[in-house]
Structure formats: C-alpha cells, structure tokens
Scaffold this motif. Structure first.
Motif, PDB file in Angstrom:
ATOM      1  N   LEU A  18      22.889  65.578  60.659  1.00 32.58           N
ATOM      2  CA  LEU A  18      21.684  64.877  60.165  1.00 32.58           C
ATOM      3  C   LEU A  18      20.643  65.975  59.817  1.00 32.58           C
ATOM      4  CD1 LEU A  18      21.926  61.514  62.177  1.00 32.58           C
ATOM      5  CD2 LEU A  18      22.653  61.864  60.036  1.00 32.58           C
ATOM      6  N   ASP A  37      17.022  75.869  65.051  1.00 31.32           N
ATOM      7  CA  ASP A  37      18.069  75.521  65.705  1.00 31.32           C
ATOM      8  C   ASP A  37      18.542  76.481  66.875  1.00 31.32           C
ATOM      9  OD1 ASP A  37      20.380  72.841  64.802  1.00 31.32           O
ATOM     10  OD2 ASP A  37      21.061  74.479  66.292  1.00 31.32           O
ATOM     11  N   ILE A  63      16.429  79.005  68.863  1.00 32.19           N
ATOM     12  CA  ILE A  63      15.295  78.397  69.691  1.00 32.19           C
ATOM     13  C   ILE A  63      16.017  77.515  70.675  1.00 32.19           C
ATOM     14  CG2 ILE A  63      13.404  77.112  69.953  1.00 32.19           C
ATOM     15  CD1 ILE A  63      12.479  79.759  68.970  1.00 32.19           C
ATOM     16  N   ASP A  64      15.824  77.434  72.046  1.00 31.16           N
ATOM     17  CA  ASP A  64      16.464  76.438  72.712  1.00 31.16           C
ATOM     18  C   ASP A  64      15.259  75.598  72.929  1.00 31.16           C
ATOM     19  OD1 ASP A  64      17.410  74.811  74.662  1.00 31.16           O
ATOM     20  OD2 ASP A  64      17.998  76.198  76.016  1.00 31.16           O
ATOM     21  N   LEU A  65      15.289  74.375  72.622  1.00 27.71           N
ATOM     22  CA  LEU A  65      14.027  73.516  72.589  1.00 27.71           C
ATOM     23  C   LEU A  65      14.069  72.858  74.007  1.00 27.71           C
ATOM     24  CD1 LEU A  65      13.989  72.262  69.054  1.00 27.71           C
ATOM     25  CD2 LEU A  65      12.212  73.599  70.031  1.00 27.71           C
ATOM     26  N   ASN A  91      14.467  65.959  65.295  1.00 29.55           N
ATOM     27  CA  ASN A  91      15.906  65.572  64.859  1.00 29.55           C
ATOM     28  C   ASN A  91      16.929  65.835  66.010  1.00 29.55           C
ATOM     29  OD1 ASN A  91      18.338  64.977  63.318  1.00 29.55           O
ATOM     30  ND2 ASN A  91      18.531  67.088  63.441  1.00 29.55           N
ATOM     31  N   ALA A  93      18.983  67.176  69.325  1.00 27.83           N
ATOM     32  CA  ALA A  93      19.040  66.570  70.540  1.00 27.83           C
ATOM     33  C   ALA A  93      20.443  67.108  71.057  1.00 27.83           C
ATOM     34  CB  ALA A  93      19.117  65.106  70.421  1.00 27.83           C
ATOM     35  N   VAL A 141      13.698  60.989  65.681  1.00 25.07           N
ATOM     36  CA  VAL A 141      14.979  60.322  65.707  1.00 25.07           C
ATOM     37  C   VAL A 141      15.381  59.975  66.881  1.00 25.07           C
ATOM     38  CG1 VAL A 141      17.338  60.625  64.908  1.00 25.07           C
ATOM     39  CG2 VAL A 141      15.504  61.836  63.644  1.00 25.07           C
ATOM     40  N   LYS A 162      16.928  57.602  74.578  1.00 17.34           N
ATOM     41  CA  LYS A 162      16.349  57.139  73.565  1.00 17.34           C
ATOM     42  C   LYS A 162      15.540  55.830  73.426  1.00 17.34           C
ATOM     43  CE  LYS A 162      18.694  60.065  70.736  1.00 17.34           C
ATOM     44  NZ  LYS A 162      18.020  60.979  69.681  1.00 17.34           N
ATOM     45  N   GLY A 189      22.202  54.125  63.641  1.00 19.97           N
ATOM     46  CA  GLY A 189      23.511  53.767  64.134  1.00 19.97           C
ATOM     47  C   GLY A 189      24.667  54.712  64.111  1.00 19.97           C
ATOM     48  N   PHE A 191      26.695  57.461  62.448  1.00 21.34           N
ATOM     49  CA  PHE A 191      26.759  58.312  61.422  1.00 21.34           C
ATOM     50  C   PHE A 191      27.777  59.507  61.808  1.00 21.34           C
ATOM     51  CE2 PHE A 191      22.970  56.210  60.466  1.00 21.34           C
ATOM     52  CZ  PHE A 191      22.864  56.298  59.104  1.00 21.34           C
ATOM     53  N   THR A 193      28.870  62.773  61.957  1.00 17.71           N
ATOM     54  CA  THR A 193      28.206  64.136  61.963  1.00 17.71           C
ATOM     55  C   THR A 193      29.479  65.016  62.919  1.00 17.71           C
ATOM     56  OG1 THR A 193      27.027  63.845  63.877  1.00 17.71           O
ATOM     57  CG2 THR A 193      25.970  63.020  61.564  1.00 17.71           C
ATOM     58  N   ALA A 195      28.738  66.083  65.757  1.00 13.17           N
ATOM     59  CA  ALA A 195      28.509  65.520  66.912  1.00 13.17           C
ATOM     60  C   ALA A 195      29.257  64.346  67.583  1.00 13.17           C
ATOM     61  CB  ALA A 195      27.069  65.428  67.263  1.00 13.17           C
TER      62      ALA A 195
HETATM   63  N1  LIG Z   1      25.513  60.887  64.674  1.00 14.17           N
HETATM   64  C1  LIG Z   1      25.160  59.676  65.159  1.00 14.17           C
HETATM   65  O1  LIG Z   1      25.938  58.760  64.925  1.00 14.17           O
HETATM   66  C2  LIG Z   1      23.912  59.588  65.736  1.00 14.17           C
HETATM   67  C3  LIG Z   1      23.450  58.280  66.001  1.00 14.17           C
HETATM   68  C4  LIG Z   1      22.554  57.950  66.837  1.00 14.17           C
HETATM   69  C5  LIG Z   1      21.263  58.871  66.984  1.00 14.17           C
HETATM   70  N2  LIG Z   1      21.621  60.122  66.424  1.00 14.17           N
HETATM   71  C6  LIG Z   1      20.633  61.528  66.491  1.00 14.17           C
HETATM   72  O2  LIG Z   1      20.475  61.809  65.259  1.00 14.17           O
HETATM   73  C7  LIG Z   1      20.006  63.302  65.657  1.00 14.17           C
HETATM   74  C8  LIG Z   1      20.976  64.115  64.924  1.00 14.17           C
HETATM   75  O3  LIG Z   1      22.333  64.006  65.560  1.00 14.17           O
HETATM   76  P1  LIG Z   1      23.683  64.494  64.817  1.00 14.17           P
HETATM   77  O4  LIG Z   1      24.620  63.665  64.890  1.00 14.17           O
HETATM   78  O5  LIG Z   1      23.187  65.399  63.284  1.00 14.17           O
HETATM   79  O6  LIG Z   1      23.754  65.713  66.037  1.00 14.17           O
HETATM   80  P2  LIG Z   1      24.177  67.387  65.855  1.00 14.17           P
HETATM   81  O7  LIG Z   1      24.925  67.836  67.228  1.00 14.17           O
HETATM   82  O8  LIG Z   1      25.043  67.510  64.626  1.00 14.17           O
HETATM   83  O9  LIG Z   1      22.950  67.757  65.587  1.00 14.17           O
HETATM   84  C9  LIG Z   1      21.834  68.140  66.392  1.00 14.17           C
HETATM   85  C10 LIG Z   1      21.607  69.638  66.349  1.00 14.17           C
HETATM   86  O10 LIG Z   1      20.550  70.080  67.393  1.00 14.17           O
HETATM   87  C11 LIG Z   1      20.880  71.395  67.812  1.00 14.17           C
HETATM   88  N3  LIG Z   1      20.354  71.584  69.044  1.00 14.17           N
HETATM   89  C12 LIG Z   1      20.980  70.907  70.039  1.00 14.17           C
HETATM   90  N4  LIG Z   1      20.569  71.329  71.279  1.00 14.17           N
HETATM   91  C13 LIG Z   1      19.318  71.935  70.887  1.00 14.17           C
HETATM   92  C14 LIG Z   1      18.452  72.979  71.664  1.00 14.17           C
HETATM   93  N5  LIG Z   1      18.473  72.801  72.871  1.00 14.17           N
HETATM   94  N6  LIG Z   1      17.489  73.567  71.056  1.00 14.17           N
HETATM   95  C15 LIG Z   1      17.602  73.471  69.443  1.00 14.17           C
HETATM   96  N7  LIG Z   1      18.652  72.886  68.995  1.00 14.17           N
HETATM   97  C16 LIG Z   1      19.422  72.271  69.450  1.00 14.17           C
HETATM   98  C17 LIG Z   1      22.076  71.383  67.608  1.00 14.17           C
HETATM   99  O11 LIG Z   1      22.808  72.841  67.433  1.00 14.17           O
HETATM  100  C18 LIG Z   1      22.516  70.658  66.161  1.00 14.17           C
HETATM  101  O12 LIG Z   1      22.507  71.491  65.398  1.00 14.17           O
HETATM  102  C19 LIG Z   1      19.933  63.459  67.106  1.00 14.17           C
HETATM  103  O13 LIG Z   1      18.782  63.185  67.588  1.00 14.17           O
HETATM  104  C20 LIG Z   1      21.020  62.343  67.583  1.00 14.17           C
HETATM  105  O14 LIG Z   1      20.794  61.907  68.924  1.00 14.17           O
HETATM  106  C21 LIG Z   1      22.816  60.598  65.961  1.00 14.17           C
END
Ligand SMILES: NC(=O)c1ccc[n+]([C@@H]2O[C@H](COP(=O)([O-])OP(=O)(O)OC[C@H]3O[C@@H](n4cnc5c(N)ncnc54)[C@H](O)[C@@H]3O)[C@@H](O)[C@H]2O)c1
Length: 254
Positions: A18, A37, A63-65, A91, A93, A141, A162, A189, A191, A193, A195
């Motif tokens: 996302l 990231d 960057i490790d957030l 975003n 997580a 997010v 969350k 909901g 998506f 991706t 993850a």
């Molecule tokens: N995909 C879904 O269905 C879904 C549903 C509900 C919520 N979300 C939320 O949407 C957001 C994005 O999700 P996504 O599915 O794209 O996930 P994703 O894992 O594809 O993307 C998350 C990004 O965060 C980066 N990241 C992880 N830990 C990190 C850290 N310590 N420091 C810096 N960067 C870090 C990862 O490398 C990755 O690029 C998240 O907050 C997730 O919880 C996603």
C-alpha cells in the motif's frame, strides 16, 4: 491545480504494498514525497517508479522505525528534503499472528512495537514541524481488526495494536486541533499486498473466508485505499478530523 500541489508528505513503508501505491498517488496529485522503509532496494525502486511517472520523491532508507532514534533521524531528514512537512502518512507496520494462549510474549511485543510504536514515534517527532507550518495532517493506517475481532489468521496482538492506533488518532486530533493539525485513521479491510499474500500463503480456504466477510466478495486494490488518503490529506477534507474510515468492501457492515 492538483489537490496536493506543494505539500510535503512523509510516507513510511514505501518499499511495496500500500505504501508504494501511496507514494505514486500522492506524487500524482502534486505532493513532494519523502518515502522511507527498512528495505533499501525496494524503496529505491519506488523512487524510480515515482520519478519516471513525472513525480517528485526522495527516498530515505534503511530506517528501522521501531527504533525511536531512527524515527527521529528520518523525520529531521525528511523535513530538510523539501524545507518542511505538511502531511505524515503512517503506513509502515510489521506484525505477528498467532492464537491464544500460544501467542508468545516476544511476538506480542514485536507487534505492539511494529504497529503502535512506529506511528507514535513518527507523529511525535513530526509534530513540531507541523506546528511550525501552522498545521498539517497525520494519517494513520489502522485496520478493521482494530474495530472488529477476526480469526483468519488469529490476531490478538494485531487487534490490540490497531485498536490502539484508532484511539491514538482521536487523541492526536484533540491535541492537534489547536495547532491546526488534523488526525485521521484509515482502516483497510483485506487488501492483497506482499504482506497479506505472505500471511495467507497458499491457503485458498482462508483467502475465500476473508473475501466472504466483505460484501463485495473480493480483496481491495491498493488504489481503492490511497485515493481516500489523498483526499483526506488535502484541503478538501479540512473539516475532517478525529475519525476512522473503514475501507473494507463492507466487511464491518455485518
Ligand atoms: N494488506 C492488508 O490487507 C491490510 C489490512 C489492514 C491493515 N493494513 C495495514 O496497511 C499498512 C500497509 O500494509 P501492507 O499490506 O502494504 O504491508 P507491507 O508489509 O507490504 O508494507 C509495509 C512496509 O513497511 C515496511 N516496514 C516494516 N517494518 C518496518 C520498520 N521497522 N521500519 C521501517 N519500515 C518498515 C516494510 O518493509 C514494508 O515495505 C500497514 O499498516 C498494515 O497493517 C493492511
């Protein structure tokens, strides 16, 4: 004029999923994007994609957030990149899943750190920069798992974190209003991706159960989420703060 013309937007987690689509969409609307990231290579790919689409983006990685010092460093560098900050899009997580009572203390702590610490750290350090601009927007997010329980996969840590993000957003909105800061949560909901694809693996039954819970009987496309984020970040949403929007194909409607 594009709706985010000249706005500086810090987006976390832009290496894929996302976050990558958010970087492309915010840049398309005229924002100057700073994207960060932990994953350098994939984050650089996003920078290239944004630039080749004619957008403006600076990448800051790795960057490790979950480390608040690195979060502070990111925000300072982000504010220097284009001379300030207008919008923070929290975003990034990382989370663990597992059933009760076997979900380990380590996985609990990693999930709280990966989902709740990260948006707090980034918001905390970005706050003075937003105040300096006379206000701004914090978009968090969250997830529908912060609104309703879910069992695919079992998610006690994710649900707690969350839910915390949604509550924190209300509080940021209350404390930010006097500074012109709006805070809004967006709760996806399901998506598809990298993850969620990884977490669901090749379990077709689980995938079907997840989409069955939506009214629209499908996964969302990343664009269907970030188009709302772009609107919420813009002046068009000037009266919207302290609220949580589910973008879930109707999954929380029943
Ligand atoms: N995909 C879904 O269905 C879904 C549903 C509900 C919520 N979300 C939320 O949407 C957001 C994005 O999700 P996504 O599915 O794209 O996930 P994703 O894992 O594809 O993307 C998350 C990004 O965060 C980066 N990241 C992880 N830990 C990190 C850290 N310590 N420091 C810096 N960067 C870090 C990862 O490398 C990755 O690029 C998240 O907050 C997730 O919880 C996603």
């Amino acid at each position: 004029m594009k709706i985010l013309e000249n706005k500086v937007v810090l987006i976390t987690g832009t290496a894929g999923g996302l976050g990558r689509v958010a970087a492309l969409t915010f840049a398309r609307e005229g924002a100057k994007v700073v994207g960060s990231d932990i994953n350098v290579e994939a984050n650089n790919e996003t920078v290239e994609l944004v630039r080749s689409a004619g957008g403006e983006m600076t990448g800051i990685a790795p960057i490790d957030l979950t480390d608040h010092e690195q979060a502070r460093k990111l925000v300072e560098e982000a504010a220097l990149a284009y001379g300030g900050l207008d919008v923070v899009y929290n975003n990034a997580a990382i989370q663990k899943f597992g059933p009760m009572p076997d979900f380990s203390i380590e996985d609990w702590r990693r999930t709280i750190a990966g989902e709740l610490d990260i948006p707090f750290f980034v918001s905390k350090y970005a706050w003075p920069h937003l105040v300096k601009r006379g206000g701004g927007v914090i978009l968090n997010v969250a997830s529908i798992s912060g609104m309703i329980a879910g069992d695919i996969p079992p998610m006690v840590g994710h649900a707690a974190a969350k839910g915390g993000v949604i509550a924190m957003t209300r509080q940021l909105a209350l404390e930010g209003a006097r500074h012109g800061i709006r805070a809004v949560a967006i709760s996806p909901g399901p998506f598809l991706t990298p993850a969620s694809d990884r977490d669901l693996g090749d379990n077709q039954e689980a995938r079907d159960a997840v989409t069955k819970k939506t009214l629209l009987k499908r996964f969302g496309q990343p664009e269907e989420l970030v188009e709302l984020a772009v609107f919420l970040a813009s002046e068009r949403a000037a009266y919207i703060t302290g609220v949580n929007y589910a973008v879930d194909g109707g999954a929380t409607a029943w």
